[in-house]
Write a protein that holds these residues in place. Structure first.
Motif, PDB file in Angstrom:
ATOM      1  N   VAL A 111       7.839 -30.290  20.837  1.00  0.00           N
ATOM      2  CA  VAL A 111       7.213 -30.036  19.539  1.00  0.00           C
ATOM      3  C   VAL A 111       6.001 -30.949  19.504  1.00  0.00           C
ATOM      4  N   GLY A 112       4.836 -30.378  19.279  1.00  0.00           N
ATOM      5  CA  GLY A 112       3.613 -31.153  19.270  1.00  0.00           C
ATOM      6  C   GLY A 112       2.944 -31.112  17.916  1.00  0.00           C
ATOM      7  N   ALA A 113       2.175 -32.139  17.626  1.00  0.00           N
ATOM      8  CA  ALA A 113       1.463 -32.191  16.348  1.00  0.00           C
ATOM      9  C   ALA A 113       0.227 -33.064  16.496  1.00  0.00           C
ATOM     10  N   TYR A 114      -0.724 -32.797  15.638  1.00  0.00           N
ATOM     11  CA  TYR A 114      -1.964 -33.560  15.565  1.00  0.00           C
ATOM     12  C   TYR A 114      -2.157 -33.987  14.122  1.00  0.00           C
ATOM     13  N   PRO A 115      -2.709 -35.170  13.868  1.00  0.00           N
ATOM     14  CA  PRO A 115      -2.964 -35.571  12.486  1.00  0.00           C
ATOM     15  C   PRO A 115      -4.007 -34.647  11.846  1.00  0.00           C
ATOM     16  N   PRO A 116      -4.030 -34.588  10.530  1.00  0.00           N
ATOM     17  CA  PRO A 116      -5.080 -33.799   9.873  1.00  0.00           C
ATOM     18  C   PRO A 116      -6.459 -34.299  10.301  1.00  0.00           C
ATOM     19  N   GLY A 117      -7.388 -33.384  10.411  1.00  0.00           N
ATOM     20  CA  GLY A 117      -8.745 -33.763  10.806  1.00  0.00           C
ATOM     21  C   GLY A 117      -9.382 -32.681  11.643  1.00  0.00           C
ATOM     22  N   PRO A 118     -10.230 -33.078  12.561  1.00  0.00           N
ATOM     23  CA  PRO A 118     -10.933 -32.091  13.395  1.00  0.00           C
ATOM     24  C   PRO A 118      -9.948 -31.251  14.198  1.00  0.00           C
ATOM     25  N   PRO A 119     -10.352 -30.050  14.567  1.00  0.00           N
ATOM     26  CA  PRO A 119      -9.461 -29.214  15.373  1.00  0.00           C
ATOM     27  C   PRO A 119      -9.258 -29.804  16.766  1.00  0.00           C
ATOM     28  N   MET A 120      -8.080 -29.529  17.313  1.00  0.00           N
ATOM     29  CA  MET A 120      -7.753 -29.949  18.660  1.00  0.00           C
ATOM     30  C   MET A 120      -8.567 -29.127  19.647  1.00  0.00           C
ATOM     31  N   THR A 134     -17.161 -39.138  21.132  1.00  0.00           N
ATOM     32  CA  THR A 134     -16.252 -38.654  20.081  1.00  0.00           C
ATOM     33  C   THR A 134     -15.002 -39.509  19.912  1.00  0.00           C
ATOM     34  N   ILE A 135     -14.453 -40.019  20.995  1.00  0.00           N
ATOM     35  CA  ILE A 135     -13.182 -40.754  20.904  1.00  0.00           C
ATOM     36  C   ILE A 135     -13.259 -41.964  19.972  1.00  0.00           C
ATOM     37  N   PRO A 136     -14.299 -42.795  20.016  1.00  0.00           N
ATOM     38  CA  PRO A 136     -14.333 -43.940  19.102  1.00  0.00           C
ATOM     39  C   PRO A 136     -14.340 -43.556  17.622  1.00  0.00           C
ATOM     40  N   ASP A 137     -14.729 -42.335  17.311  1.00  0.00           N
ATOM     41  CA  ASP A 137     -14.794 -41.897  15.923  1.00  0.00           C
ATOM     42  C   ASP A 137     -13.509 -41.240  15.426  1.00  0.00           C
ATOM     43  N   VAL A 138     -12.514 -41.074  16.285  1.00  0.00           N
ATOM     44  CA  VAL A 138     -11.257 -40.460  15.866  1.00  0.00           C
ATOM     45  C   VAL A 138     -10.502 -41.468  14.998  1.00  0.00           C
ATOM     46  N   ALA A 139     -10.203 -41.054  13.778  1.00  0.00           N
ATOM     47  CA  ALA A 139      -9.524 -41.944  12.823  1.00  0.00           C
ATOM     48  C   ALA A 139      -8.085 -42.220  13.260  1.00  0.00           C
ATOM     49  N   LEU A 140      -7.621 -43.418  12.957  1.00  0.00           N
ATOM     50  CA  LEU A 140      -6.217 -43.732  13.210  1.00  0.00           C
ATOM     51  C   LEU A 140      -5.352 -42.940  12.236  1.00  0.00           C
ATOM     52  N   PRO A 141      -4.142 -42.551  12.641  1.00  0.00           N
ATOM     53  CA  PRO A 141      -3.267 -41.811  11.735  1.00  0.00           C
ATOM     54  C   PRO A 141      -2.896 -42.654  10.516  1.00  0.00           C
ATOM     55  N   LYS A 142      -2.712 -41.977   9.388  1.00  0.00           N
ATOM     56  CA  LYS A 142      -2.324 -42.676   8.163  1.00  0.00           C
ATOM     57  C   LYS A 142      -0.824 -42.957   8.121  1.00  0.00           C
ATOM     58  N   MET A 169       1.637 -27.993  13.639  1.00  0.00           N
ATOM     59  CA  MET A 169       2.655 -28.275  14.632  1.00  0.00           C
ATOM     60  C   MET A 169       2.867 -27.042  15.490  1.00  0.00           C
ATOM     61  N   TRP A 170       3.377 -27.263  16.675  1.00  0.00           N
ATOM     62  CA  TRP A 170       3.618 -26.164  17.592  1.00  0.00           C
ATOM     63  C   TRP A 170       4.811 -26.491  18.488  1.00  0.00           C
ATOM     64  N   ARG A 171       5.373 -25.467  19.105  1.00  0.00           N
ATOM     65  CA  ARG A 171       6.443 -25.624  20.095  1.00  0.00           C
ATOM     66  C   ARG A 171       5.992 -24.922  21.369  1.00  0.00           C
ATOM     67  N   ASN A 172       6.150 -25.607  22.490  1.00  0.00           N
ATOM     68  CA  ASN A 172       5.753 -25.020  23.759  1.00  0.00           C
ATOM     69  C   ASN A 172       6.116 -26.003  24.859  1.00  0.00           C
ATOM     70  N   GLY A 173       5.296 -26.084  25.873  1.00  0.00           N
ATOM     71  CA  GLY A 173       5.475 -27.042  26.950  1.00  0.00           C
ATOM     72  C   GLY A 173       4.265 -27.947  27.014  1.00  0.00           C
ATOM     73  N   VAL A 174       3.997 -28.462  28.193  1.00  0.00           N
ATOM     74  CA  VAL A 174       2.813 -29.282  28.446  1.00  0.00           C
ATOM     75  C   VAL A 174       2.053 -28.582  29.561  1.00  0.00           C
ATOM     76  N   TYR A 175       0.745 -28.457  29.420  1.00  0.00           N
ATOM     77  CA  TYR A 175      -0.051 -27.805  30.450  1.00  0.00           C
ATOM     78  C   TYR A 175       0.133 -28.508  31.791  1.00  0.00           C
ATOM     79  N   ASP A 176       0.128 -27.720  32.870  1.00  0.00           N
ATOM     80  CA  ASP A 176       0.335 -28.289  34.200  1.00  0.00           C
ATOM     81  C   ASP A 176      -0.966 -28.708  34.880  1.00  0.00           C
ATOM     82  N   TYR A 177      -2.023 -28.792  34.121  1.00  0.00           N
ATOM     83  CA  TYR A 177      -3.288 -29.296  34.649  1.00  0.00           C
ATOM     84  C   TYR A 177      -3.719 -30.490  33.809  1.00  0.00           C
TER      85      TYR A 177
END
Length: 118
Positions: free
Chosen positions: A67-76, A92-100, A1-9
């Protein structure tokens, strides 16, 4: 998890899904890529972004924080929309697992009922 903003690009993540929760402030964020919808988000709002969902910050209050987060798995990986990246993302996108679990409501949250594999 992280705290920040959203990239402007404009960017997306081709190897993971993303959850964003607004902690303070407010912002206008474009979700869905270059032709996506611009939404005003404020404290308590949550955005669930499936892998490949383009997004960028349009404007924000000085105190805006998510506050942002990614499910466990490959690095962001931050991916910019180029023809080369698009070709890779289509693989790659079709192989991303759905969150548990639902990132807000846990193991029995509504996301699990709404977000089903094709």
């Amino acid at each position: 998890m992280w705290r920040n903003g959203v990239y402007d690009y404009l960017h997306y993540h081709a190897t993971v899904h993303e959850a964003l929760g607004v902690a303070r402030g407010h912002a206008r964020v474009q979700f869905g890529g270059e032709n996506g919808e611009v939404l005003e988000i404020s404290p308590g709002d949550v955005a669930i972004l499936p892998a490949g969902t383009g997004h960028r910050l349009i404007s924000a209050s000085p105190d805006f924080c998510v506050v942002g987060a990614y499910p466990p798995g490959p690095p962001m990986q931050v991916t910019r929309p180029t023809p080369e990246n698009h070709a890779k993302a289509l693989k790659t996108i079709p192989d991303v697992a759905l969150p548990k679990t639902d990132p807000v409501c846990g193991a029995h949250g509504p996301l699990l009922r709404l977000w089903k594999a094709p």
